[in-house]
Design an enzyme around this catalytic site. Sequence first.
Site, short mmCIF file in Angstrom:
data_model
loop_
_atom_site.label_atom_id
_atom_site.label_comp_id
_atom_site.label_asym_id
_atom_site.label_seq_id
_atom_site.Cartn_x
_atom_site.Cartn_y
_atom_site.Cartn_z
N GLY A 1 -32.62 -4.80 34.33
CA GLY A 1 -32.74 -3.44 33.81
C GLY A 1 -33.55 -2.54 34.72
O GLY A 1 -34.08 -2.96 35.75
N HIS B 1 -22.49 -14.43 34.35
CA HIS B 1 -23.14 -14.37 33.05
C HIS B 1 -24.18 -15.48 32.86
O HIS B 1 -24.78 -15.59 31.80
CB HIS B 1 -22.08 -14.45 31.94
CG HIS B 1 -22.54 -13.98 30.60
ND1 HIS B 1 -22.73 -14.83 29.54
CD2 HIS B 1 -22.85 -12.74 30.15
CE1 HIS B 1 -23.13 -14.14 28.48
NE2 HIS B 1 -23.22 -12.87 28.82
N LYS C 1 -27.66 -17.45 32.82
CA LYS C 1 -29.04 -16.99 32.62
C LYS C 1 -29.97 -18.16 32.96
O LYS C 1 -30.31 -18.98 32.10
CB LYS C 1 -29.26 -16.54 31.18
CG LYS C 1 -28.13 -15.68 30.59
CD LYS C 1 -27.96 -14.37 31.29
CE LYS C 1 -26.71 -13.64 30.79
NZ LYS C 1 -26.70 -13.33 29.36
N ASP D 1 -40.81 -22.78 40.73
CA ASP D 1 -41.17 -24.06 41.34
C ASP D 1 -40.34 -25.19 40.71
O ASP D 1 -39.13 -25.20 40.88
CB ASP D 1 -42.68 -24.31 41.23
CG ASP D 1 -43.48 -23.36 42.12
OD1 ASP D 1 -42.88 -22.80 43.06
OD2 ASP D 1 -44.67 -23.18 41.86
#
Length: 530
Positions: free
Chosen positions: A117, A206, A208, A213
């Site tokens: 965003g 799409h 996510k 680390d």
Amino acid sequence: MSLICQKAISRLFSTTVCVAGRERLSWYFLPRIARRGWQRNLVPRSVLHLQHRPEMEPDSDEKQKTELLATLENFKWLGNKTPCFPLNGNKKISTKLLLKKTSQASERITFASLYLGTGNHENEIVKTIESTLKKTSDSGNLKVRILLDATRGSRGAQTNSRTMLLPLVQSYSQQCSVHFYHTPALRGLLKKILPERWNEIVGLQHMKIYIFDDSLLISGANLSHDYFTNRQDRYIVMEDCKELVDFFDELVETVCQFSFDLSENNCLNLNSAFPHHPFESNWHEFTEEAKRRIDNLFEKQLKANASSSIFQWPNPCAYDTWIFPFVQMGQLNIYMDNILTREILENVPVNAELCLATGYFNLTQDYMDSLLETSQPNIHILMAHPLANGFFGARGFAGGIPSGYTLLAYQFYRRVIDRALEARIRLWEYQRQNWTFHAKGLWISFNREDPRPCLTLVGSPNFGYRSVYRDLEAQLAIVTINSSLRDQLHRERKNLFQRGDLVSGTTFDHPDRKIPLWVRFVIKVFRRFF
């Protein structure tokens, strides 16, 4: 890291819930407010007394684990079809996320999301990455890799995901790379005529995935304002699990190979290591080479599993939790998640409880057939109420999308009624004032006397046509006999469903559920795009 950034990350990955003036971290996005109606309908009445049962004696606990392992043999086939990563649930799977994960990373930060965003929260995340890069610039050990979608990440002429991340590329080109996947289906005349937003219906990146680390966070949430504030979603964190994180890091890196690289002058250049352009080269050549690279990654890991005794499942002496990664990339002819999810649905024992959640109810025909014709357990499906749909109130064509999902839910409900399955298959609608619902996943409880799940799916797929045929998706199947983790999964599921209202024969009769005629007309075509 600034206070604003801490609040942003905490809201995205571990909602802070206020109780009587105090704050506590929770691994889901929902306050713990019980609703007895859901609890009565989800599990047998006798199970309600187990909520306050005393701790089991060690012998009893071991006996239950043995019984669970026998039941979990139904899913042993997963280890033959996708890599398996065994963990100890008490030590490796975390229900809390440290707010300073990004600032404390010393070796790698890898993000894969639909987009970033452009608000204040997102800007603070970028600044935190920048400060971490600056802190480690002398050693150069920290590597940052970010993968987003090309169309969604380029939306907006002045400010978009590209412009947000451009300063990182310009200042730290040796340590930071930003990549944008472009679907091969958007090409030719279609690419020329489709405007912004509309070009996103063709196909998207799409997944996510968030890596710090040797810790992995997998979710359905994007890096944007709504998910920081009032959008319900899920996530789970696995800490100190190097083998699993290495695999997902390599997965993201492999997708980056056939994606565009963001240059210092804000141009998108195809990765020089990939021979085929996504929309200028031959479609078949691009998809075949991309598929080959993803397949090679999974085949390599499967061979590594086969050659190592620690990856044998089940192996209760050393481990109590097993992680199986699924990916779905329909436009690259990779249908792993769809195939394995169907097999899971169809292999659930008859005395089990299966709960499924999706932010956008648009089950494929395959999934509907599995639930209605083959699967035998009690099934509860949680979906967004029209008011909790992310498209509610949108202008133009998008404003009709909630009605489209309502129509699809009604059609499925009628199939349940026509087959006299309403006692076994129940639909629920999530509604919370000023919140939207984006959670997706699956929970399976194998013993009705103990409602705590032993298997869950968590990640980006919505079980709909987009997830199966258009977008790049990733999720985990988590199989566990760990008592603490099962408790957490039970609380998560309960707190999601407690805001759900049971769908009945009168639900769709309300005046506000009237479906516009144009929605009824176009849904037959456009359901394959949502």
